[in-house]
Write a protein that holds these residues in place. Structure first.
Motif, PDB file in Angstrom:
ATOM      1  N   GLN A 141       0.818  -1.203   0.000  1.00 41.53           N
ATOM      2  CA  GLN A 141       0.000   0.000   0.000  1.00 41.53           C
ATOM      3  C   GLN A 141       0.864   1.270   0.000  1.00 41.53           C
ATOM      4  O   GLN A 141       2.030   1.243   0.405  1.00 41.53           O
ATOM      5  CB  GLN A 141      -0.929  -0.013   1.216  1.00 41.53           C
ATOM      6  CG  GLN A 141      -1.879  -1.202   1.237  1.00 41.53           C
ATOM      7  CD  GLN A 141      -2.724  -1.276  -0.014  1.00 41.53           C
ATOM      8  OE1 GLN A 141      -3.634  -0.467  -0.226  1.00 41.53           O
ATOM      9  NE2 GLN A 141      -2.426  -2.235  -0.885  1.00 41.53           N
ATOM     10  N   PRO A 142       0.301   2.413  -0.456  1.00 42.16           N
ATOM     11  CA  PRO A 142       1.101   3.648  -0.541  1.00 42.16           C
ATOM     12  C   PRO A 142       1.456   4.214   0.824  1.00 42.16           C
ATOM     13  O   PRO A 142       0.703   4.062   1.791  1.00 42.16           O
ATOM     14  CB  PRO A 142       0.184   4.595  -1.329  1.00 42.16           C
ATOM     15  CG  PRO A 142      -1.201   4.062  -1.117  1.00 42.16           C
ATOM     16  CD  PRO A 142      -1.054   2.578  -0.995  1.00 42.16           C
ATOM     17  N   ASN A 143       2.633   4.865   0.880  1.00 41.01           N
ATOM     18  CA  ASN A 143       3.096   5.573   2.081  1.00 41.01           C
ATOM     19  C   ASN A 143       3.090   4.689   3.317  1.00 41.01           C
ATOM     20  O   ASN A 143       2.617   5.075   4.387  1.00 41.01           O
ATOM     21  CB  ASN A 143       2.240   6.827   2.319  1.00 41.01           C
ATOM     22  CG  ASN A 143       2.293   7.794   1.174  1.00 41.01           C
ATOM     23  OD1 ASN A 143       3.347   8.019   0.585  1.00 41.01           O
ATOM     24  ND2 ASN A 143       1.149   8.358   0.824  1.00 41.01           N
ATOM     25  N   GLN A 144       3.644   3.484   3.170  1.00 38.75           N
ATOM     26  CA  GLN A 144       3.644   2.529   4.271  1.00 38.75           C
ATOM     27  C   GLN A 144       5.052   2.217   4.771  1.00 38.75           C
ATOM     28  O   GLN A 144       5.366   2.478   5.919  1.00 38.75           O
ATOM     29  CB  GLN A 144       2.934   1.241   3.843  1.00 38.75           C
ATOM     30  CG  GLN A 144       1.430   1.333   3.830  1.00 38.75           C
ATOM     31  CD  GLN A 144       0.865   1.579   5.210  1.00 38.75           C
ATOM     32  OE1 GLN A 144       1.242   0.928   6.182  1.00 38.75           O
ATOM     33  NE2 GLN A 144      -0.028   2.542   5.317  1.00 38.75           N
ATOM     34  N   VAL A 145       5.880   1.667   3.928  1.00 35.63           N
ATOM     35  CA  VAL A 145       7.209   1.219   4.369  1.00 35.63           C
ATOM     36  C   VAL A 145       8.252   2.254   3.965  1.00 35.63           C
ATOM     37  O   VAL A 145       8.357   2.620   2.789  1.00 35.63           O
ATOM     38  CB  VAL A 145       7.550  -0.152   3.759  1.00 35.63           C
ATOM     39  CG1 VAL A 145       8.940  -0.593   4.198  1.00 35.63           C
ATOM     40  CG2 VAL A 145       6.502  -1.188   4.176  1.00 35.63           C
ATOM     41  N   SER A 146       9.033   2.713   4.943  1.00 38.17           N
ATOM     42  CA  SER A 146       9.998   3.787   4.669  1.00 38.17           C
ATOM     43  C   SER A 146      11.369   3.450   5.222  1.00 38.17           C
ATOM     44  O   SER A 146      11.538   2.512   6.016  1.00 38.17           O
ATOM     45  CB  SER A 146       9.517   5.104   5.293  1.00 38.17           C
ATOM     46  OG  SER A 146       9.645   5.054   6.713  1.00 38.17           O
ATOM     47  N   ASP A 147      12.345   4.252   4.793  1.00 36.59           N
ATOM     48  CA  ASP A 147      13.665   4.167   5.406  1.00 36.59           C
ATOM     49  C   ASP A 147      13.730   5.192   6.536  1.00 36.59           C
ATOM     50  O   ASP A 147      12.744   5.865   6.846  1.00 36.59           O
ATOM     51  CB  ASP A 147      14.774   4.353   4.376  1.00 36.59           C
ATOM     52  CG  ASP A 147      14.724   5.703   3.674  1.00 36.59           C
ATOM     53  OD1 ASP A 147      14.038   6.629   4.179  1.00 36.59           O
ATOM     54  OD2 ASP A 147      15.374   5.848   2.626  1.00 36.59           O
ATOM     55  N   THR A 148      14.905   5.329   7.157  1.00 39.90           N
ATOM     56  CA  THR A 148      15.021   6.178   8.342  1.00 39.90           C
ATOM     57  C   THR A 148      15.048   7.668   8.036  1.00 39.90           C
ATOM     58  O   THR A 148      15.006   8.484   8.964  1.00 39.90           O
ATOM     59  CB  THR A 148      16.285   5.799   9.140  1.00 39.90           C
ATOM     60  OG1 THR A 148      17.411   5.802   8.258  1.00 39.90           O
ATOM     61  CG2 THR A 148      16.131   4.430   9.765  1.00 39.90           C
ATOM     62  N   VAL A 149      15.117   8.047   6.749  1.00 43.27           N
ATOM     63  CA  VAL A 149      15.070   9.472   6.413  1.00 43.27           C
ATOM     64  C   VAL A 149      13.743   9.862   5.775  1.00 43.27           C
ATOM     65  O   VAL A 149      13.576  11.003   5.352  1.00 43.27           O
ATOM     66  CB  VAL A 149      16.246   9.888   5.507  1.00 43.27           C
ATOM     67  CG1 VAL A 149      17.564   9.671   6.221  1.00 43.27           C
ATOM     68  CG2 VAL A 149      16.208   9.164   4.179  1.00 43.27           C
ATOM     69  N   GLY A 150      12.803   8.895   5.695  1.00 44.52           N
ATOM     70  CA  GLY A 150      11.463   9.244   5.232  1.00 44.52           C
ATOM     71  C   GLY A 150      11.155   8.957   3.786  1.00 44.52           C
ATOM     72  O   GLY A 150      10.135   9.430   3.272  1.00 44.52           O
ATOM     73  N   ASN A 151      12.003   8.172   3.097  1.00 44.53           N
ATOM     74  CA  ASN A 151      11.677   7.758   1.729  1.00 44.53           C
ATOM     75  C   ASN A 151      10.751   6.545   1.783  1.00 44.53           C
ATOM     76  O   ASN A 151      11.110   5.530   2.396  1.00 44.53           O
ATOM     77  CB  ASN A 151      12.948   7.383   0.959  1.00 44.53           C
ATOM     78  CG  ASN A 151      13.878   8.562   0.785  1.00 44.53           C
ATOM     79  OD1 ASN A 151      13.499   9.602   0.276  1.00 44.53           O
ATOM     80  ND2 ASN A 151      15.124   8.394   1.215  1.00 44.53           N
ATOM     81  N   PHE A 152       9.571   6.648   1.160  1.00 41.33           N
ATOM     82  CA  PHE A 152       8.606   5.556   1.174  1.00 41.33           C
ATOM     83  C   PHE A 152       8.699   4.739  -0.109  1.00 41.33           C
ATOM     84  O   PHE A 152       8.800   5.306  -1.209  1.00 41.33           O
ATOM     85  CB  PHE A 152       7.184   6.093   1.324  1.00 41.33           C
ATOM     86  CG  PHE A 152       6.852   6.543   2.717  1.00 41.33           C
ATOM     87  CD1 PHE A 152       6.334   5.658   3.648  1.00 41.33           C
ATOM     88  CD2 PHE A 152       7.083   7.865   3.097  1.00 41.33           C
ATOM     89  CE1 PHE A 152       6.042   6.073   4.939  1.00 41.33           C
ATOM     90  CE2 PHE A 152       6.786   8.286   4.385  1.00 41.33           C
ATOM     91  CZ  PHE A 152       6.269   7.395   5.310  1.00 41.33           C
TER      92      PHE A 152
END
Length: 317
Positions: free
Chosen positions: A210-221
């Motif tokens: 799903q959109p905007n769910q899994v990110s890295d530690t700087v906020g890239n989804f």
């Protein structure tokens, strides 16, 4: 008569820290502050590197209104790549000095890291070909050039869709490891349609991030999309079969089949109307009036048609 005062203190300079750091956006402006009014400051006194390699500041601009507070502007196009940046103001041979002519004698630096790359995902799925299961478990391995943010992993990440309008959010079971890093493996599960797998569920099921769910530690989804599919192909059981893996009428072991009406043992069959014993037959025209024509004497035993003697054992059909 007042004694003249001479300024012998050199100016100092500070480059404003870059925030946030690390970051997932370009830096456009960096404030530069001197301790007093200075002259002789120009872009040639600055240098910018990315991972140790120089980047030209030819497109950057240097601006001030009071010769104390300056800004280095127009950096967006120069700071839009992944990596570690460093901006340095070099005092030596810069020509920067205060109004009393005291030269700048200390350097200043600014460092930051940029990460514009989102995590990626790889799913591991198992096809279904047997009825009866009440849950399906699968894993998704997330990797990143920096670190996956494990707090972004939850039961809202994945939706599983399938035949007949099936749509269900997958439940997060566990995460390994539990700290931010790369790679990170998440285990999810979902319940089959109707609570268990059967032939009515046959078809293709799609695992969707799903959109905007899994990110890295700087906020890239990571971008939303299909991660993979699994196929459900459960054989249709034959009518009357209690075990879907065994065809109707099949037997296990080494069965022995006896035809209808067959006998076991050593039966003795007498012909139709046959007699046993030792009969005495009087010929036609016998002078013994007490013995009818064709009759037998003795004690015959008559066996019905098709009957058997002995002790036969009959196997059912």
């Amino acid at each position: 008569m007042a004694k003249a005062t001479h300024d012998i203190t050199p100016p100092t300079v500070t480059l404003a820290p870059i925030t946030p750091n690390p970051r997932n956006s370009s830096v456009n402006t960096i404030p530069i502050t001197f301790s007093e009014v200075v002259t002789g400051f120009d872009p040639a006194d600055l240098s910018l590197t990315l991972n140790g390699s120089p980047i030209s500041l030819g497109d950057a601009t240097l601006n001030t209104e009071d010769n104390i507070n300056w800004t280095l502007d127009n950096l967006t196009g120069l700071t839009s790549s992944n990596g570690n940046y460093q901006l340095t103001l070099s005092a030596a041979n810069s020509g920067i000095s205060d109004q009393a002519g005291n030269p700048l004698n200390t350097n200043a630096t600014d460092t930051w890291s940029s990460d514009f790359t989102a995590p990626s995902a790889a799913v591991s799925l198992t096809n279904i070909n047997q009825a009866g299961g009440t849950t399906n478990t699968f894993t998704v391995t997330y990797t990143d050039d920096n670190a996956v943010n494990v707090t972004s992993l939850n039961s809202n990440n994945i939706v599983v869709t399938g035949p007949n309008g099936f749509s269900q959010q997958a439940t997060l079971v566990n995460v390994t490891p539990t700290n931010n890093g790369t790679p990170v493996t998440a285990t999810y599960s979902f319940t089959p349609p109707g609570g268990r797998w059967d032939t009515a569920d046959n078809g293709i099921y799609t695992v969707q991030l799903q959109p905007n769910q899994v990110s890295d530690t700087v906020g890239n989804f990571e971008a939303a999309g299909n991660l993979g599919t699994l196929t459900v192909n459960i054989p249709t059981p034959t009518v009357g079969s209690t075990d879907p893996t065994t065809p109707v009428g099949s037997t296990t072991g080494t069965p022995t089949t006896t035809p209808v009406g067959s006998t076991t043992g050593t039966p003795t069959t007498s012909p139709v109307g046959s007699t046993t014993g030792t009969p005495t037959t009087s010929p036609v025209g016998s002078t013994d009036p007490t013995t009818p024509v064709g009759s037998t004497t003795g004690t015959p035993t008559t066996t019905p048609v098709g009957s058997t003697t002995g002790t036969p054992t009959t196997s059912p059909v």
